[in-house]
Design a protein around this motif. Structure first.
Motif, mmCIF file in Angstrom:
data_model
loop_
_atom_site.group_PDB
_atom_site.id
_atom_site.type_symbol
_atom_site.label_atom_id
_atom_site.label_comp_id
_atom_site.label_asym_id
_atom_site.label_seq_id
_atom_site.Cartn_x
_atom_site.Cartn_y
_atom_site.Cartn_z
ATOM 1 N N LYS A 136 0.819 -1.212 0.000
ATOM 2 C CA LYS A 136 0.000 0.000 0.000
ATOM 3 C C LYS A 136 0.849 1.256 0.000
ATOM 4 N N GLU A 137 1.988 1.233 0.661
ATOM 5 C CA GLU A 137 2.790 2.431 0.861
ATOM 6 C C GLU A 137 3.761 2.719 -0.287
ATOM 7 N N GLY A 138 4.337 1.726 -0.883
ATOM 8 C CA GLY A 138 5.355 2.008 -1.886
ATOM 9 C C GLY A 138 5.303 1.027 -3.035
ATOM 10 N N LEU A 139 5.884 1.439 -4.131
ATOM 11 C CA LEU A 139 5.902 0.597 -5.315
ATOM 12 C C LEU A 139 7.131 -0.293 -5.373
ATOM 13 N N ASP A 140 8.071 -0.110 -4.455
ATOM 14 C CA ASP A 140 9.275 -0.940 -4.445
ATOM 15 C C ASP A 140 8.921 -2.414 -4.265
ATOM 16 N N MET A 141 7.991 -2.679 -3.378
ATOM 17 C CA MET A 141 7.585 -4.071 -3.126
ATOM 18 C C MET A 141 6.871 -4.637 -4.351
ATOM 19 N N VAL A 142 6.062 -3.829 -5.005
ATOM 20 C CA VAL A 142 5.358 -4.286 -6.202
ATOM 21 C C VAL A 142 6.374 -4.620 -7.296
ATOM 22 N N GLU A 143 7.348 -3.754 -7.471
ATOM 23 C CA GLU A 143 8.371 -3.999 -8.482
ATOM 24 C C GLU A 143 9.184 -5.247 -8.154
ATOM 25 N N GLU A 144 9.531 -5.419 -6.894
ATOM 26 C CA GLU A 144 10.293 -6.604 -6.486
ATOM 27 C C GLU A 144 9.509 -7.884 -6.767
ATOM 28 N N LYS A 145 8.222 -7.880 -6.430
ATOM 29 C CA LYS A 145 7.373 -9.050 -6.700
ATOM 30 C C LYS A 145 7.275 -9.310 -8.200
ATOM 31 N N ALA A 146 7.065 -8.253 -8.979
ATOM 32 C CA ALA A 146 6.932 -8.410 -10.429
ATOM 33 C C ALA A 146 8.214 -8.951 -11.038
ATOM 34 N N ARG A 147 9.349 -8.490 -10.567
ATOM 35 C CA ARG A 147 10.626 -8.972 -11.095
ATOM 36 C C ARG A 147 10.871 -10.436 -10.737
ATOM 37 N N SER A 148 10.613 -10.788 -9.480
ATOM 38 C CA SER A 148 10.944 -12.146 -9.050
ATOM 39 C C SER A 148 9.906 -13.176 -9.496
ATOM 40 N N GLU A 149 8.621 -12.814 -9.468
ATOM 41 C CA GLU A 149 7.581 -13.806 -9.755
ATOM 42 C C GLU A 149 7.107 -13.777 -11.207
ATOM 43 N N LEU A 150 7.160 -12.600 -11.844
ATOM 44 C CA LEU A 150 6.631 -12.480 -13.201
ATOM 45 C C LEU A 150 7.708 -12.232 -14.248
ATOM 46 N N GLY A 151 8.943 -12.022 -13.819
ATOM 47 C CA GLY A 151 10.031 -11.799 -14.770
ATOM 48 C C GLY A 151 9.978 -10.434 -15.431
ATOM 49 N N MET A 152 9.525 -9.419 -14.738
ATOM 50 C CA MET A 152 9.417 -8.077 -15.298
ATOM 51 C C MET A 152 10.800 -7.525 -15.651
ATOM 52 N N VAL A 153 10.858 -6.850 -16.787
ATOM 53 C CA VAL A 153 12.088 -6.204 -17.239
ATOM 54 C C VAL A 153 11.729 -4.764 -17.595
ATOM 55 N N LYS A 154 12.531 -3.813 -17.131
ATOM 56 C CA LYS A 154 12.289 -2.398 -17.426
ATOM 57 C C LYS A 154 12.701 -2.097 -18.870
ATOM 58 N N PRO A 155 12.178 -1.003 -19.429
ATOM 59 C CA PRO A 155 12.613 -0.606 -20.776
ATOM 60 C C PRO A 155 14.122 -0.331 -20.781
ATOM 61 N N ASN A 156 14.763 -0.686 -21.874
ATOM 62 C CA ASN A 156 16.203 -0.513 -22.067
ATOM 63 C C ASN A 156 17.021 -1.321 -21.054
ATOM 64 N N GLU A 157 16.455 -2.383 -20.562
ATOM 65 C CA GLU A 157 17.152 -3.243 -19.623
ATOM 66 C C GLU A 157 17.346 -4.598 -20.295
ATOM 67 N N VAL A 158 18.498 -5.206 -20.113
ATOM 68 C CA VAL A 158 18.784 -6.497 -20.722
ATOM 69 C C VAL A 158 18.669 -7.563 -19.642
ATOM 70 N N TYR A 159 17.891 -8.588 -19.944
ATOM 71 C CA TYR A 159 17.685 -9.691 -18.998
ATOM 72 C C TYR A 159 18.665 -10.804 -19.343
ATOM 73 N N VAL A 160 19.482 -11.209 -18.395
ATOM 74 C CA VAL A 160 20.452 -12.262 -18.593
ATOM 75 C C VAL A 160 20.184 -13.337 -17.536
ATOM 76 N N GLN A 161 20.042 -14.565 -18.030
ATOM 77 C CA GLN A 161 19.804 -15.680 -17.104
ATOM 78 C C GLN A 161 21.024 -16.593 -17.154
ATOM 79 N N PHE A 162 21.566 -16.867 -16.002
ATOM 80 C CA PHE A 162 22.749 -17.694 -15.887
ATOM 81 C C PHE A 162 22.354 -19.013 -15.217
ATOM 82 N N THR A 163 22.661 -20.118 -15.877
ATOM 83 C CA THR A 163 22.372 -21.432 -15.295
ATOM 84 C C THR A 163 23.680 -22.198 -15.155
ATOM 85 N N PRO A 164 24.066 -22.560 -13.938
ATOM 86 C CA PRO A 164 25.304 -23.304 -13.736
ATOM 87 C C PRO A 164 25.181 -24.737 -14.264
ATOM 88 N N ARG A 165 26.297 -25.302 -14.674
ATOM 89 C CA ARG A 165 26.280 -26.659 -15.240
ATOM 90 C C ARG A 165 26.151 -27.673 -14.192
#
Length: 92
Positions: A63-92
């Motif tokens: 309710k108070e801030g959008l930081d938590m909303v952004e954190e949830k969207a990034r971690s659970e929905l894979g949100m990426v901001k404009p002009n941001e490059v998403y890199v996924q690293f998977t160890p062997r």
């Protein structure tokens, strides 16, 4: 004759009282079991209270801030901001 029956009557009353103490509705084993159940319920209530506090804190943050909303969207929905490059690293 009455004085001879008095000890037997008193003994019968004593046996009846002991039977109630050990076998009746408020018997010692039943009270002990109920105390155990109360302790278990208190522990469950404490866990539920902690979960409620955690959820209330999260609701407050949402309710108070959008930081938590952004954190949830990034971690659970894979949100990426404009002009941001998403890199996924998977160890062997």
């Amino acid at each position: 004759m009455g004085s001879r029956m008095l000890p037997f009557v008193l003994l019968a009353l004593l046996v009846a009282l002991h039977a109630q103490l050990w076998l009746g509705r408020g018997s010692v084993p039943r009270v002990t079991e109920m105390q155990r159940q109360i302790e278990a319920q208190k522990a469950a209530n404490d866990l539920a209270r902690q979960a409620n506090e955690r959820l209330a804190s999260e609701v407050h943050d949402l309710k108070e801030g959008l930081d938590m909303v952004e954190e949830k969207a990034r971690s659970e929905l894979g949100m990426v901001k404009p002009n941001e490059v998403y890199v996924q690293f998977t160890p062997r």
